[in-house]
Design a protein around this motif. Structure first.
Motif, short mmCIF file in Angstrom:
data_model
loop_
_atom_site.label_atom_id
_atom_site.label_comp_id
_atom_site.label_asym_id
_atom_site.label_seq_id
_atom_site.Cartn_x
_atom_site.Cartn_y
_atom_site.Cartn_z
N ALA A 5 -9.98 1.07 15.59
CA ALA A 5 -9.83 2.19 16.34
C ALA A 5 -9.18 1.65 17.44
O ALA A 5 -7.61 2.29 18.25
N HIS A 6 -8.96 -0.43 17.33
CA HIS A 6 -8.63 -0.66 18.29
C HIS A 6 -6.90 -1.29 17.36
O HIS A 6 -6.22 -1.73 18.44
N MET A 7 -6.68 -0.93 16.32
CA MET A 7 -5.09 -0.92 16.10
C MET A 7 -4.47 0.83 15.76
O MET A 7 -4.98 1.18 15.36
N ASP A 8 -2.73 -0.74 16.41
CA ASP A 8 -2.11 0.73 16.36
C ASP A 8 -1.55 0.85 15.56
O ASP A 8 -0.84 2.34 14.59
N HIS A 9 -1.64 -0.05 14.46
CA HIS A 9 -0.99 0.41 12.93
C HIS A 9 -1.60 -0.35 11.71
O HIS A 9 -0.82 -1.33 11.13
N ALA A 10 -3.00 -0.35 11.34
CA ALA A 10 -3.36 -0.51 10.65
C ALA A 10 -2.54 -0.13 8.75
O ALA A 10 -3.07 -1.04 8.11
N LEU A 11 -2.52 0.97 8.65
CA LEU A 11 -1.54 1.48 7.70
C LEU A 11 -1.16 0.91 7.45
O LEU A 11 0.13 1.62 7.88
N ASN A 12 -0.63 0.52 5.93
CA ASN A 12 1.04 -0.04 6.26
C ASN A 12 1.55 0.69 4.68
O ASN A 12 1.28 0.92 3.90
N ILE A 39 -5.26 3.38 3.33
CA ILE A 39 -5.71 4.79 3.44
C ILE A 39 -7.04 4.42 4.84
O ILE A 39 -7.31 3.26 4.19
N PHE A 40 -7.77 5.11 5.18
CA PHE A 40 -9.24 4.46 5.98
C PHE A 40 -9.79 4.93 5.51
O PHE A 40 -10.78 5.52 4.02
N PRO A 41 -10.92 3.78 5.09
CA PRO A 41 -12.28 4.16 4.82
C PRO A 41 -12.38 5.57 5.04
O PRO A 41 -12.40 6.41 6.55
N GLY A 42 -13.30 7.01 4.08
CA GLY A 42 -13.15 7.46 4.66
C GLY A 42 -12.18 9.26 4.20
O GLY A 42 -11.99 10.30 4.22
N ILE A 67 7.04 11.82 -9.70
CA ILE A 67 5.96 11.20 -8.77
C ILE A 67 5.21 10.49 -10.16
O ILE A 67 4.39 11.38 -10.42
N VAL A 68 5.08 9.42 -10.49
CA VAL A 68 4.39 8.91 -10.76
C VAL A 68 3.29 7.69 -10.85
O VAL A 68 3.39 6.93 -10.20
N TYR A 69 2.13 7.86 -10.63
CA TYR A 69 0.67 7.14 -10.32
C TYR A 69 0.41 5.88 -11.46
O TYR A 69 0.05 6.51 -12.51
N HIS A 70 0.04 5.12 -10.82
CA HIS A 70 -0.35 3.93 -11.45
C HIS A 70 -0.97 2.27 -10.44
O HIS A 70 -0.80 2.29 -10.56
N GLY A 71 -1.71 2.02 -11.48
CA GLY A 71 -2.48 0.60 -10.27
C GLY A 71 -3.24 1.13 -9.01
O GLY A 71 -4.08 2.46 -9.84
N PHE A 72 -3.31 0.86 -8.66
CA PHE A 72 -3.85 1.17 -7.58
C PHE A 72 -5.01 3.29 -6.95
O PHE A 72 -3.28 3.52 -6.27
N HIS A 73 -6.00 3.26 -7.21
CA HIS A 73 -6.24 4.44 -6.79
C HIS A 73 -7.97 3.99 -5.85
O HIS A 73 -9.22 4.75 -6.47
N ALA A 74 -7.80 2.78 -4.28
CA ALA A 74 -9.06 2.51 -4.68
C ALA A 74 -9.49 3.06 -2.78
O ALA A 74 -8.26 3.24 -1.66
N GLU A 75 -10.21 3.59 -2.78
CA GLU A 75 -10.86 4.48 -1.68
C GLU A 75 -11.18 3.31 -0.71
O GLU A 75 -11.16 2.33 -1.31
N GLY A 76 -11.03 3.33 0.81
CA GLY A 76 -11.61 2.87 1.58
C GLY A 76 -12.89 2.27 1.38
O GLY A 76 -14.03 3.04 0.75
N GLY A 87 -8.36 1.62 1.51
CA GLY A 87 -8.28 1.57 0.90
C GLY A 87 -6.67 1.68 0.36
O GLY A 87 -5.95 1.38 1.10
N VAL A 88 -6.10 1.96 -0.87
CA VAL A 88 -4.72 1.40 -1.25
C VAL A 88 -4.32 2.64 -2.83
O VAL A 88 -5.09 2.95 -3.28
N ILE A 89 -3.09 2.88 -2.11
CA ILE A 89 -2.35 4.38 -3.16
C ILE A 89 -1.68 3.06 -3.88
O ILE A 89 -0.33 3.10 -2.57
#
Length: 430
Positions: free
Chosen positions: A259-266, A293-296, A327-336, A206-208
């Motif tokens: 689980a195998h990725m040390d740095h999936a979230l950027n 963000i991760f799925p779930g 803080i202003v939210y705009h654009g992606f509110h995407a779940e994994g 997901g992406v915020i």
């Protein structure tokens, strides 16, 4: 699908592949950045009309989708956001229905002098087509269309309803795909040919997106000690966000596919603006952030932690504690979304059909991959109970300079897609 039909479908793709490459070049020549997609959408609508599809071209109304799960907030007008859907209505309805989805919008091209050739003058060299959007994801849009064309040239059509979607907003909100759901386009499966090297995407992040606004006290640089530099004040906040990023990537937080990725979230600081004059201490600063963000993982919980991290860091700063950030939210509110979590029979059947089609074309197994980006697959998988298969050609430098797509990979994906349609939907005479 009969054994006899398979080579005929493959030959039909080959027979018109040069035309398909020309079509991709013509589509890539449209500079369809956000807000400028209309000419490319007109092109697609005309092509779908010429092929006899029932064409629906409409302007997205935010009020129609604002209340729906998966909606992402937008800044600015939406009068220029236009979707195109071409519908095939089966006569026999013997098979399973399908959505063929792709996005027409592309990211900005950046400084033109950093491209080897103009981004909207596509060129072919050594088996690759270069141009902004050639890979992400106009080659996929074209492969979807020419897969259907391959059947049509054999005087065949899918034996179930098929909805060919060319959507906007994938690169910033996903609201284009959401608007298709709101308009009633549903099916038994969805296929999205994003450029992930002929692999089946098992999971996506997901992406915020959010902005952080800081305000300072303007003064002449000669008296800098009496003012607050809003740009410099951003530095400790960015550091605090990166510490949060490291925590979120911890083993205990990872979805199984990562689980195998040390740095999936950027976390990415994608843009920063501030100040008005070189000799004035900047009184304001705004920086834009993208966080995965991760799925779930809950978007609302993630936002609460982001806000807490920023406020805590701000209160430790002598200036910011008296002028807390906004803080202003705009654009992606995407779940994994994880296709691997879908244990339904329809998901297993759809994956099996694609696995078989890929194997027929390539002679190898369909590799699986968890990706560190997001796609529109989440709308179908999370909000429409529809398994969404992401499977597309090999591309390089997407979102970068000299973006390119491998043409033979596009050929293979087109063949596999055509075989998948024939298997999943069945075929009927035109």
């Amino acid at each position: 699908m009969t054994t006899e039909l398979t080579p005929r479908i493959l030959d039909a793709v080959d027979a018109y592949f040069d035309e398909q490459v020309d079509f991709l070049a013509a589509l890539t020549a449209h500079p369809s950045t956000r807000g400028n997609e209309q000419s490319a959408q007109n092109f697609m609508a005309e092509e779908l009309t010429d092929r006899g599809y029932e064409v629906d071209r409409w302007q997205i109304d935010v009020e129609d989708i604002r209340h729906l799960p998966g909606f992402s907030p937008v800044l600015g007008p939406y009068e220029d956001a236009v979707n195109v859907v071409g519908s095939h209505r089966s006569k026999t309805q013997k098979g399973r229905s399908l959505i063929l989805n792709g996005h027409i919008d592309v990211v900005p091209e950046g400084p033109l002098d950093m491209w080897d050739s103009p981004p909207y003058e596509p060129r072919v060299a050594e088996g690759w087509m270069y141009g902004r959007g050639a890979g992400d994801m106009k080659a996929g849009l074209v492969s979807n269309l020419y897969a259907l064309d391959a059947l049509r040239r054999l005087n065949l059509a899918p034996a179930a309803d098929v909805f060919y979607q060319s959507v906007v907003e994938e690169e910033c909100t996903g609201n284009g795909a959401l608007a298709c759901l709101a308009r009633g386009y549903k099916a038994d499966a969805a296929l999205i040919p994003e450029p992930f090297a002929e692999q089946l995407v098992t999971a996506q992040l997901g992406v915020i997106w959010f902005q952080v606004h800081l305000k300072g006290l303007p003064t002449h640089v000669a008296y800098a000690g009496q003012g607050a530099n809003a740009i410099e004040a951003a530095i400790p906040l960015i550091s605090a966000l990166h510490e949060m990023e490291a925590r979120w990537n911890g083993v205990e937080h990872r979805h199984g596919d990562y689980a195998h990725m040390d740095h999936a979230l950027n976390l990415n600081i994608g843009k920063i603006q501030g100040g008005d004059w070189t000799s004035s201490v900047p009184a304001w600063c705004v920086f834009d952030v993208r966080m995965g963000i991760f799925p779930g993982q809950s978007i609302e919980d993630a936002k609460k932690e982001i806000e807490a991290v920023l406020m805590e860091a701000a209160r430790e700063n002598a200036f910011l504690r008296n002028s807390l950030p906004e803080i202003v939210y705009h654009g992606f509110h995407a779940e994994g979304y994880a296709l691997s979590d879908d244990k339904s029979r329809s998901a297993a059947d759809a994956i099996g059909a694609l696995d078989s089609a890929h194997g027929t074309v390539t002679g190898g197994a369909l590799d699986r991959a968890a990706i560190t980006a997001t796609t529109d697959a989440r709308f179908f998988g999370l909000y429409a109970d529809t398994p969404a298969l992401v499977y597309g050609p090999t591309a390089e430098a997407i979102h970068g300079f000299n973006e390119r797509v491998e043409l033979e990979s596009m050929r293979r994906v087109t063949k596999a897609t055509a075989l998948f349609i024939a298997d999943w939907c069945g075929v009927e005479d035109i």
